[in-house]
Design an enzyme around this catalytic site. Structure first.
Site, mmCIF file in Angstrom:
data_model
loop_
_atom_site.group_PDB
_atom_site.id
_atom_site.type_symbol
_atom_site.label_atom_id
_atom_site.label_comp_id
_atom_site.label_asym_id
_atom_site.label_seq_id
_atom_site.Cartn_x
_atom_site.Cartn_y
_atom_site.Cartn_z
ATOM 1 N N SER A 182 -10.031 -0.498 6.878
ATOM 2 C CA SER A 182 -9.432 -0.410 5.548
ATOM 3 C C SER A 182 -8.726 -1.654 5.030
ATOM 4 C CB SER A 182 -8.461 0.763 5.493
ATOM 5 O OG SER A 182 -9.184 1.934 5.296
ATOM 6 N N SER A 231 -9.783 1.768 2.652
ATOM 7 C CA SER A 231 -8.911 2.543 1.792
ATOM 8 C C SER A 231 -7.838 1.707 1.084
ATOM 9 C CB SER A 231 -8.211 3.630 2.607
ATOM 10 O OG SER A 231 -7.377 3.057 3.598
ATOM 11 N N LYS A 245 0.847 -1.199 0.000
ATOM 12 C CA LYS A 245 0.000 0.000 0.000
ATOM 13 C C LYS A 245 0.882 1.248 0.000
ATOM 14 C CE LYS A 245 -3.966 1.974 2.539
ATOM 15 N NZ LYS A 245 -4.876 1.786 3.701
HETATM 16 N N1 GLN Z 1 -13.245 4.236 5.958
HETATM 17 C C1 GLN Z 1 -12.689 4.654 7.203
HETATM 18 C C2 GLN Z 1 -12.228 6.076 7.074
HETATM 19 O O1 GLN Z 1 -12.474 6.656 6.089
HETATM 20 C C3 GLN Z 1 -11.560 3.775 7.591
HETATM 21 C C4 GLN Z 1 -10.329 4.014 6.815
HETATM 22 C C5 GLN Z 1 -9.158 3.206 7.276
HETATM 23 O O2 GLN Z 1 -9.305 2.185 7.947
HETATM 24 N N2 GLN Z 1 -7.982 3.681 6.953
HETATM 25 O O3 GLN Z 1 -11.641 6.651 7.932
#
Ligand code: GLN
Length: 483
Positions: free
Chosen positions: A174, A150, A75
């Protein structure tokens, strides 16, 4: 691509070289990227170089570990020395880290072959990877749908077969949410088990790095390689890392107790997801598990609590991007203050700005007690719910997401409905617990559905065991998207 075990076997029996395996991954990336867009950058030269080293080790008769020669996606919020790390943001478009994150360093030391950096929502803020400043990643099961986020690039790359394993980060879901939407296995470890050194910070008290794979065993192998104490991360736990793989068995331990979180089957849950998860629970029962209904009444406060704590921490963490030290700087600002403000105005996307504003507000004098401090108290209550649950059961199960993958663009104008994608995953981060998602079915359109398994602090072993036993008893993980 084949599993780690299969690839390892091919390598040690000299059926294939690490270079051939790396080339297969790179060829697959080249063929699929026009459709998937999972990678922000492909590191072919570095991959082939790393693979050559593994081949040299094999030729010299040295013993190689599980990960030697295994193509891996990383990532793009993990710092990789000499290789751009953008975080999916324009503000870091020219950033080339002068150092390596602990996890990527450990994977490289284990002989893993990095094939590229994967797409993500800007600074890991999002649930669909649509917040990337660079490209839209497609879900390999239906190219019109999102891969989740994400870590959508990592999930899509593994699901599409571009590489067998990948790393993601999980602050509120995410890793698990995109794993569910892409039909792969993804795991967020206990907070502190995996070093965050070199992970670009989003919300530091919630962020954890974890693996994606096509199978539970692959995920267990990667977790074993990246976990363990690191003096460079002050929140890193000083604990011994078990050999997760050797603990996997197709049979559940006798008297294995599985708690079903009652509150997760309420309003907003798609019938098809509910049915698939109920069937998985029935499967566990048939395998001899004791099923216990568990109430976590504070679970439902997870989302509002998270959307105070995470933006608060983000507003502080993102203050460092001011055009002075990193990446992008606005052109020709009239003075220093304008340089800061224009750089941030042009460099950050809408969702990031939204979070910085929310977080600045919740931390400001007069609102701190009402919002931030209150959220921290609720966080403790959520944790207590889990503590009570784990006094009764070995693991908890629930759906990973309320729905299967949604269409690109469907939720972009409605942040609140986007935030709801993480309803079931967020409480786990707030409590610092390990959680895993694995495939447990498909809807009528052939979209994957994820089962979430949650463990007590540092009980990754039990989570992986429960996941492995279910996986071995079912066939969901054998399906692959047709691309
Ligand atoms: N969707 C959640 C957010 O927007 C979690 C994102 C994540 O785990 N990095 O914060």
């Amino acid at each position: 691509m084949a599993s780690i075990r299969e690839l390892h076997q091919q390598l040690i029996t000299k059926k294939r070289s690490a270079v051939e395996i790396a080339q297969e991954s790179l060829d697959c990336i080249q063929a699929l990227e026009p459709k998937l867009h999972s990678f922000l950058c492909v590191t072919a030269d570095r991959a082939l170089e790393q693979a050559q080293q593994v081949d040299a080790q094999i030729a010299a008769g040295e013993e190689i570990g599980w990960l030697a020669g295994i193509p891996t996606g990383i990532k793009d919020n993990l710092c990789t020395q000499g290789i751009p790390t953008t975080c999916g943001s324009k503000i870091l478009q020219n950033f080339v880290p002068p150092y390596e994150s602990t996890v990527t360093g450990r994977l490289a030391a284990a002989g893993a072959v990095m094939v590229g950096k994967t797409n993500l929502d800007e600074f890991a803020m999002g649930s669909s990877t649509e917040n990337s400043a660079y490209q839209l990643t497609a879900n390999p099961w239906d190219l019109e749908r999102v891969p989740g986020g994400s870590s959508g690039g990592s999930a899509a790359a593994v699901a599409g077969g571009e590489c067998p394993i990948a790393l993601g980060s999980d602050t509120g879901g995410s890793i698990r949410q995109p794993a569910a939407l892409c039909g792969v296995v993804g795991m967020k470890p206990t907070y502190g088990l995996v070093s965050r050194y070199g992970l670009v910070a989003y919300a530091s008290s919630l962020d954890q790095i974890g693996p994606f794979g096509r199978s539970v065993e692959d995920v267990a192998i990667v977790l074993g390689a990246i976990a363990g104490h690191d003096p460079k991360d002050s929140t890193s736990l000083k604990v011994a890392v078990p050999d997760y793989v050797s603990l996997l068995s197709p049979e559940l331990r006798p008297k294995f107790r599985i708690g079903v979180i009652k509150e997760t089957f309420g309003e907003g849950l798609d019938a098809v997801v509910s049915e698939a998860v109920r069937a998985a629970i029935a499967q566990y029962e048939a395998m001899g598990a004791e099923i216990v209904e568990i109430s976590c009444p504070k679970f439902r406060y997870g989302l509002p609590t998270y959307y105070i704590i995470a933006p608060s921490e983000a507003s502080a963490n993102l203050a460092r991007y001011d055009g002075v030290k990193y990446g992008f700087r606005a052109e020709n600002p009239p003075d220093l203050i304008s340089m800061y403000t224009q750089t941030r105005a042009q460099g950050f996307g809408a969702e990031v700005k939204r979070r910085i504003m929310i977080g600045t507000y919740t931390l400001s004098a007069g609102y701190y007690d009402a919002y931030y401090l209150k959220a921290q108290k609720v966080r403790t209550l959520i944790k207590q719910d889990f503590e009570q649950a784990f006094a009764q059961v070995d693991v908890l199960v629930c759906p990973t997401t309320p729905t299967p993958a949604f269409k690109a663009g469907e939720k972009t104008n409605d942040p609140l409905s986007m935030y709801l994608s993480d309803l079931m995953t967020i409480p786990v981060n707030l409590a610092g617990l390990p959680g895993l998602s694995l495939p447990c079915g498909f809807d009528q359109q052939g979209l994957p559905i994820g089962l979430q398994i949650i463990g007590n602090v540092l009980r990754e072993d039990l989570v992986l065991q429960a996941a492995y036993a279910y996986e071995q008893a079912t066939e969901w993980h054998q399906r692959a998207p047709v691309l």
